[in-house]
Design an enzyme around this catalytic site. Structure first.
Site, mmCIF file in Angstrom:
data_model
loop_
_atom_site.group_PDB
_atom_site.id
_atom_site.type_symbol
_atom_site.label_atom_id
_atom_site.label_comp_id
_atom_site.label_asym_id
_atom_site.label_seq_id
_atom_site.Cartn_x
_atom_site.Cartn_y
_atom_site.Cartn_z
ATOM 1 N N GLY A 1 36.701 38.014 35.590
ATOM 2 C CA GLY A 1 36.671 36.633 35.123
ATOM 3 C C GLY A 1 36.541 36.504 33.616
ATOM 4 C CD GLU B 1 44.889 34.448 24.451
ATOM 5 O OE1 GLU B 1 43.775 34.975 24.719
ATOM 6 O OE2 GLU B 1 45.015 33.556 23.605
ATOM 7 C CG HIS C 1 41.776 38.879 32.089
ATOM 8 N ND1 HIS C 1 40.898 38.387 31.165
ATOM 9 C CD2 HIS C 1 41.149 39.928 32.673
ATOM 10 C CE1 HIS C 1 39.781 39.092 31.166
ATOM 11 N NE2 HIS C 1 39.902 40.043 32.082
ATOM 12 C CD GLN D 1 32.691 46.964 37.082
ATOM 13 O OE1 GLN D 1 33.324 46.835 38.129
ATOM 14 N NE2 GLN D 1 33.277 46.844 35.900
#
Ligand code: AMP
Length: 229
Positions: free
Chosen positions: A31, A35, A37, A61
């Site tokens: 999330g 740009e 992603h 993680q």
């Protein structure tokens, strides 16, 4: 565009799309989309009938003293970006939906002591675990990862080793004008850190230029280290 929060409703939608013979592309993200992603989602849009974006800050993680709580979140903005590009589904589960206590892990030992694994011992294990779960839930034909993160190499290894029938597609790094790779975590940087961070892209460019002059690996490394220092 649809939004799902549970594994069951996601599987139901996927089952229906598969029955209709649709190809499915998956873009796993945490999330706070930018740009970088967007370029993955766009490529996924071009190559698949159905585009699924997962939006999940994966707790497994993060190490104990890392930024899990502080990690930036803005689901409203994320869903607008996905809608604009033409994604079909955002899957945004809660941690409780994704993980039981206790739960299984997927790990690739080879990588636990190199790359990010050197300083973040559980990081790759958490990444492999969540991506395996997403692969099993979404069963995509293709999955898209940025070249920005070492996890691209990890996912190639994982699908080979665990026999996932999924094509891993690597996408180029999208950068700010001055060379800094776009990242959700760039919001953490103050002015001084923001400018210091540029040493990484400068070092990579220096390495790229020196390789072309035919110097050997040691010389390339030394020149890159000098830029960073
Ligand atoms: P994240 O949300 O940071 O876990 O990233 C999700 C995916 O987006 C990963 O495959 C990243 O490599 C990719 N990604 C993040 N930033 C960029 C960028 N600047 N350029 C290309 N891909 C990116």
């Amino acid at each position: 565009m649809q939004i799902t929060t549970t594994i069951n409703e996601t599987k139901e939608l996927i089952k229906k799309w598969k029955k209709d013979g649709k190809s499915i592309g998956l873009v796993p993200t945490m999330g706070f989309l930018h740009e970088g992603h967007a370029s993955l989602i766009q490529k996924c849009r071009e190559e698949n009938d159905i585009v699924v974006v997962s939006d999940f800050v994966n707790p497994t993680q993060f190490g104990p003293n890392e930024d899990l709580e502080a990690y930036p979140r803005d689901f409203e903005r994320d869903s607008q970006l996905c809608e604009r590009i033409g994604a079909d589904l955002i899957f945004c589960p809660s941690s409780e939906e994704m993980y039981h206590d206790p739960h299984a892990f997927v790990s690739i030992d080879l990588l636990s002591e190199t790359l990010c694994g050197k300083t973040r011992p559980i990081h790759f294990k958490g990444v492999c675990t969540v991506v395996s779960k997403l692969f099993n839930i979404v069963t995509p034909n293709r999955a898209y990862f940025g070249q920005k993160d070492a996890q691209l190499a990890l996912q190639r290894l994982m699908v080979l080793d665990l026999n996932f029938d999924i094509e891993i597609i690597g996408c180029p790094i999208i950068r700010e004008e001055d060379g800094l790779a776009k990242s959700s975590r760039n919001t953490y940087l103050n002015t001084q850190e923001r400018s210091a961070a540029l040493c990484l892209s400068r070092a990579v460019r220096t390495g790229q230029q020196i390789i072309q002059t035919g110097m050997d690996a040691e010389q390339v490394l030394a020149a890159m280290r000098a830029v960073i220092e």
